[in-house]
Design an enzyme around this catalytic site. Sequence first.
Site, PDB file in Angstrom:
ATOM      1  N   PRO A 144       0.836  -1.198   0.000  1.00  0.00           N
ATOM      2  CA  PRO A 144       0.000   0.000   0.000  1.00  0.00           C
ATOM      3  C   PRO A 144       0.877   1.257   0.000  1.00  0.00           C
ATOM      4  O   PRO A 144       2.113   1.159   0.057  1.00  0.00           O
ATOM      5  CB  PRO A 144      -0.766  -0.133   1.310  1.00  0.00           C
ATOM      6  CG  PRO A 144       0.184  -0.849   2.222  1.00  0.00           C
ATOM      7  CD  PRO A 144       0.891  -1.827   1.329  1.00  0.00           C
TER       8      PRO A 144
ATOM      9  N   GLY B 192       6.855   1.899   2.215  1.00  0.00           N
ATOM     10  CA  GLY B 192       8.315   1.905   2.107  1.00  0.00           C
ATOM     11  C   GLY B 192       8.807   1.352   0.771  1.00  0.00           C
ATOM     12  O   GLY B 192       9.957   0.952   0.624  1.00  0.00           O
TER      13      GLY B 192
ATOM     14  N   THR C  29       9.245   2.961  -2.204  1.00  0.00           N
ATOM     15  CA  THR C  29      10.278   3.829  -2.798  1.00  0.00           C
ATOM     16  C   THR C  29      11.556   3.786  -1.968  1.00  0.00           C
ATOM     17  O   THR C  29      12.664   3.737  -2.510  1.00  0.00           O
ATOM     18  CB  THR C  29       9.754   5.266  -2.924  1.00  0.00           C
ATOM     19  OG1 THR C  29       8.512   5.263  -3.649  1.00  0.00           O
ATOM     20  CG2 THR C  29      10.748   6.161  -3.649  1.00  0.00           C
TER      21      THR C  29
ATOM     22  N   GLU D  92       6.639   3.921  -9.073  1.00  0.00           N
ATOM     23  CA  GLU D  92       5.256   4.195  -9.514  1.00  0.00           C
ATOM     24  C   GLU D  92       4.916   3.340 -10.740  1.00  0.00           C
ATOM     25  O   GLU D  92       4.314   3.824 -11.703  1.00  0.00           O
ATOM     26  CB  GLU D  92       5.078   5.685  -9.865  1.00  0.00           C
ATOM     27  CG  GLU D  92       5.506   6.656  -8.798  1.00  0.00           C
ATOM     28  CD  GLU D  92       4.680   6.507  -7.518  1.00  0.00           C
ATOM     29  OE1 GLU D  92       5.141   6.989  -6.483  1.00  0.00           O
ATOM     30  OE2 GLU D  92       3.591   5.882  -7.558  1.00  0.00           O
ATOM     31  N   ALA D  93       5.313   2.080 -10.706  1.00  0.00           N
ATOM     32  CA  ALA D  93       5.180   1.185 -11.870  1.00  0.00           C
ATOM     33  C   ALA D  93       3.735   1.010 -12.313  1.00  0.00           C
ATOM     34  O   ALA D  93       3.470   0.695 -13.475  1.00  0.00           O
ATOM     35  CB  ALA D  93       5.787  -0.174 -11.548  1.00  0.00           C
TER      36      ALA D  93
HETATM   37  N1  LIG Z   1       1.001   5.245   8.245  1.00  0.00           N
HETATM   38  C1  LIG Z   1       2.293   5.080   7.880  1.00  0.00           C
HETATM   39  N2  LIG Z   1       2.854   3.855   7.919  1.00  0.00           N
HETATM   40  C2  LIG Z   1       4.159   3.683   7.563  1.00  0.00           C
HETATM   41  N3  LIG Z   1       4.986   4.670   7.149  1.00  0.00           N
HETATM   42  C3  LIG Z   1       4.452   5.909   7.095  1.00  0.00           C
HETATM   43  C4  LIG Z   1       3.089   6.181   7.441  1.00  0.00           C
HETATM   44  N4  LIG Z   1       2.867   7.488   7.264  1.00  0.00           N
HETATM   45  C5  LIG Z   1       4.023   8.014   6.841  1.00  0.00           C
HETATM   46  N5  LIG Z   1       4.984   7.085   6.755  1.00  0.00           N
HETATM   47  C6  LIG Z   1       6.374   7.329   6.319  1.00  0.00           C
HETATM   48  O1  LIG Z   1       6.453   6.909   4.942  1.00  0.00           O
HETATM   49  C7  LIG Z   1       7.729   6.304   4.721  1.00  0.00           C
HETATM   50  C8  LIG Z   1       7.667   5.397   3.510  1.00  0.00           C
HETATM   51  O2  LIG Z   1       7.711   6.265   2.380  1.00  0.00           O
HETATM   52  P1  LIG Z   1       7.891   5.638   0.903  1.00  0.00           P
HETATM   53  O3  LIG Z   1       9.099   4.765   0.863  1.00  0.00           O
HETATM   54  O4  LIG Z   1       7.802   6.773  -0.051  1.00  0.00           O
HETATM   55  O5  LIG Z   1       6.587   4.708   0.817  1.00  0.00           O
HETATM   56  P2  LIG Z   1       5.802   4.206  -0.496  1.00  0.00           P
HETATM   57  O6  LIG Z   1       6.724   4.377  -1.661  1.00  0.00           O
HETATM   58  O7  LIG Z   1       5.490   2.761  -0.212  1.00  0.00           O
HETATM   59  O8  LIG Z   1       4.569   5.060  -0.589  1.00  0.00           O
HETATM   60  C9  LIG Z   1       8.000   5.568   6.020  1.00  0.00           C
HETATM   61  O9  LIG Z   1       9.419   5.411   6.202  1.00  0.00           O
HETATM   62  C10 LIG Z   1       7.399   6.478   7.082  1.00  0.00           C
HETATM   63  O10 LIG Z   1       8.381   7.341   7.644  1.00  0.00           O
HETATM   64  C1  LIG Z   2      -4.253   3.995  -3.970  1.00  0.00           C
HETATM   65  C2  LIG Z   2      -4.076   4.865  -5.186  1.00  0.00           C
HETATM   66  C3  LIG Z   2      -2.973   5.694  -5.331  1.00  0.00           C
HETATM   67  N1  LIG Z   2      -2.834   6.464  -6.443  1.00  0.00           N
HETATM   68  C4  LIG Z   2      -1.671   7.358  -6.595  1.00  0.00           C
HETATM   69  C5  LIG Z   2      -1.379   8.195  -5.391  1.00  0.00           C
HETATM   70  C6  LIG Z   2       0.097   8.414  -5.484  1.00  0.00           C
HETATM   71  O1  LIG Z   2       0.360   9.524  -6.324  1.00  0.00           O
HETATM   72  C7  LIG Z   2       0.606   7.130  -6.113  1.00  0.00           C
HETATM   73  C8  LIG Z   2       1.163   6.129  -5.127  1.00  0.00           C
HETATM   74  O2  LIG Z   2       2.248   6.688  -4.483  1.00  0.00           O
HETATM   75  P1  LIG Z   2       3.187   5.867  -3.432  1.00  0.00           P
HETATM   76  O3  LIG Z   2       4.557   6.046  -3.948  1.00  0.00           O
HETATM   77  O4  LIG Z   2       2.759   4.427  -3.435  1.00  0.00           O
HETATM   78  O5  LIG Z   2       2.956   6.533  -2.132  1.00  0.00           O
HETATM   79  O6  LIG Z   2      -0.496   6.527  -6.782  1.00  0.00           O
HETATM   80  C9  LIG Z   2      -3.786   6.436  -7.462  1.00  0.00           C
HETATM   81  O7  LIG Z   2      -3.645   7.143  -8.499  1.00  0.00           O
HETATM   82  N2  LIG Z   2      -4.864   5.622  -7.325  1.00  0.00           N
HETATM   83  C10 LIG Z   2      -5.079   4.829  -6.226  1.00  0.00           C
HETATM   84  O8  LIG Z   2      -6.093   4.091  -6.167  1.00  0.00           O
END
Ligand SMILES: Nc1ncnc2c1ncn2[C@@H]1O[C@H](COP(=O)(O)OP(=O)(O)O)[C@@H](O)[C@H]1O
Ligand SMILES: Cc1cn([C@H]2C[C@H](O)[C@@H](COP(=O)(O)O)O2)c(=O)[nH]c1=O
Length: 283
Positions: A89, A93, A95, A166-167
């Site tokens: 989700p 983490g 990225t 963002e694949a």
């Molecule tokens: N509810 C949450 N659960 C886990 N991490 C969170 C949450 N809210 C913010 N974070 C922060 O988001 C970081 C992960 O960011 P990122 O690697 O960009 O995630 P993703 O790419 O999966 O969206 C975590 O290291 C944490 O510091």
């Molecule tokens: C659930 C969901 C997400 N998105 C978009 C929102 C963000 O811009 C990216 C995901 O970013 P992350 O690196 O995983 O935090 O995707 C969307 O367009 N539609 C969705 O349902």
Amino acid sequence: MLRMKSLLSPSFSTLSPHLTKTTPFSLYFLASKSILCNSQILKNPNCLHIKSTISSMKPLMSSNSIQSRRVQIEASQSSSGEIHVIVGPMFAGKTTTLLRRVQSETSNGRKVAIIKSNKDTRYGLDSIVTHDGVKLPCWALADLSSFREKLGSDAYDELDVIGIDEAQFFGDLYEFCCKAADHEGKTVIVAGLDGDYLRRSFGSVLDIIPLADSVTKLTARCEICGKRAFFTLRKTAETKTELIGGADVYMPVCRQHYVSGQVVIEEATRIVLESQKVQCGEK
Ligand SMILES: Nc1ncnc2c1ncn2[C@@H]1O[C@H](COP(=O)(O)OP(=O)(O)O)[C@@H](O)[C@H]1O
Ligand SMILES: Cc1cn([C@H]2C[C@H](O)[C@@H](COP(=O)(O)O)O2)c(=O)[nH]c1=O
Ligand SMILES: [Zn+2]
């Protein structure tokens, strides 16, 4: 037909029947088996049939072409690529993990490039940024197929590792990963959402699972109860699948709070729509 041992495994009883006929495939198959297992043929009397078949192919495949075939096969064997997929989700983490793996490859002297979708404009276009603010320069592209041209063929050929963030936004993800790993020897590390806000398969991320060497599903923390979060809840009433946003629009939740949260949002959306109808009716 002479029952012969596989060149590749101890107990293989027979080759497929069609291989007994001299077809382009059977010639290639037998020649490649011969090349790959040359030592076994010479040592393994049970492969006399293949040896005699190979010798009868001389008019069709000279020793030079078999030799050059050996070079091609060995080259393809030594340059076989990899595909590693990181899903989960939002805020899990993905990225962060991608950047960590990319930096590890770089510190091992490998040449790396990172690509993200140019749809993700949250933190600027020329870098990928984690929710913690950690960033690395990247190529922001509309599709993956244009990457070789944008980077330049020579530079692309020198690349060892390609990171993709963002694949879920790349429609040509499957074709690109297949070609890069199978035929170009690249290690491709892919990060993306497995599911959208309705927990449906998002883009082509799940399609590349059968191509993958490894698949990692990460979890975040449920914003409501702090347990492991597997899903992403959209906090707004917007219903289109692609909606760029961060914590303003989305929150990671556990199963219990996804189900209850989705009910709350659907009810809130219904109330908002009802009130808009009433307002329109009064006007
Ligand atoms: N509810 C949450 N659960 C886990 N991490 C969170 C949450 N809210 C913010 N974070 C922060 O988001 C970081 C992960 O960011 P990122 O690697 O960009 O995630 P993703 O790419 O999966 O969206 C975590 O290291 C944490 O510091
Ligand atoms: C659930 C969901 C997400 N998105 C978009 C929102 C963000 O811009 C990216 C995901 O970013 P992350 O690196 O995983 O935090 O995707 C969307 O367009 N539609 C969705 O349902
Ligand atoms: Zn919860």
